[in-house]
Design an enzyme around this catalytic site. Structure first.
Site, short mmCIF file in Angstrom:
data_model
loop_
_atom_site.label_atom_id
_atom_site.label_comp_id
_atom_site.label_asym_id
_atom_site.label_seq_id
_atom_site.Cartn_x
_atom_site.Cartn_y
_atom_site.Cartn_z
N SER A 69 3.35 4.28 3.69
CA SER A 69 2.50 3.20 3.19
C SER A 69 3.32 1.96 2.80
O SER A 69 3.99 1.38 3.64
CB SER A 69 1.65 3.74 2.04
OG SER A 69 0.63 2.86 1.70
N ASP A 80 12.45 -6.24 10.50
CA ASP A 80 12.01 -7.24 11.49
C ASP A 80 12.50 -8.64 11.16
O ASP A 80 12.92 -9.38 12.05
CB ASP A 80 10.49 -7.27 11.61
CG ASP A 80 9.92 -6.11 12.41
OD1 ASP A 80 10.68 -5.21 12.83
OD2 ASP A 80 8.69 -6.09 12.62
N LYS A 94 2.09 6.14 7.68
CA LYS A 94 0.81 5.95 7.00
C LYS A 94 0.54 4.45 6.96
O LYS A 94 0.78 3.77 5.98
CB LYS A 94 0.85 6.53 5.58
CG LYS A 94 -0.50 6.85 4.95
CD LYS A 94 -1.27 5.62 4.60
CE LYS A 94 -2.56 5.91 3.87
NZ LYS A 94 -3.33 4.70 3.69
#
Length: 165
Positions: A69, A80, A94
């Site tokens: 999560s 990224d 998740k």
């Protein structure tokens, strides 16, 4: 401190706002932290709002299958946007956005309405967050040979320390 290790192993996540807030310490202001993608393909971006005070430090993230999560959102955002390296094992995956529907009978139903994507568009649910350096822990370690957070007894931490040298 001159270098940082963010240990998100076995972190089941938390609030989206907290992940965005924390990412703001490591990113330039207004960088995409995550995207919410709906069934029709529309996306909503969530961007960093912070002073980026910690972006000057070389940083490594530790992940494993218990990372889920919001911890995956943070790891994906730093990986990224900054190229922050991830050490450990693939995260849980998740990345679903859920909404609670309440009924007059007192029952409720949690409905998935969207999925979380990393800033580069990787689906957290479909892919999890893959480490740049996979370091698996032994499944049945001998007693006393594996201790999270202790150099020499935590192979994932040891790899992170090696990379930061």
């Amino acid at each position: 401190a001159t270098k940082l290790i963010i240990d998100l192993r076995n972190n089941p996540g938390g609030l989206l706002d907290s992940a965005i807030n924390l990412a703001g310490w490591f990113l330039e202001d207004n960088q995409v932290v995550t995207m919410e993608e709906f069934k029709d393909g529309t996306r909503q971006e969530f961007k960093s709002q912070g002073n980026g005070a910690l972006k000057i430090y070389p940083t490594i993230i530790l992940l494993n299958g218990g990372s889920a999560s919001a911890s995956e959102i943070l790891a994906g955002a730093l990986n990224d946007n900054r190229g922050t390296k991830i050490v450990g094992e693939k995260s849980f995956g998740k990345g679903s956005v859920q909404e609670l529907a309440n009924f007059n009978s007192g029952a409720s139903l949690k409905v998935t309405i969207a999925r979380w994507l990393t800033p580069n568009g990787r689906s957290i649910t479909d892919l999890g967050i893959e480490p740049n350096y996979e370091v698996k822990l032994p499944e049945n370690p001998e007693e006393g040979t594996l201790e999270f957070g202790k150099p020499g007894k935590d192979p994932q931490l040891d790899k992170a320390l090696e990379l930061l040298k």
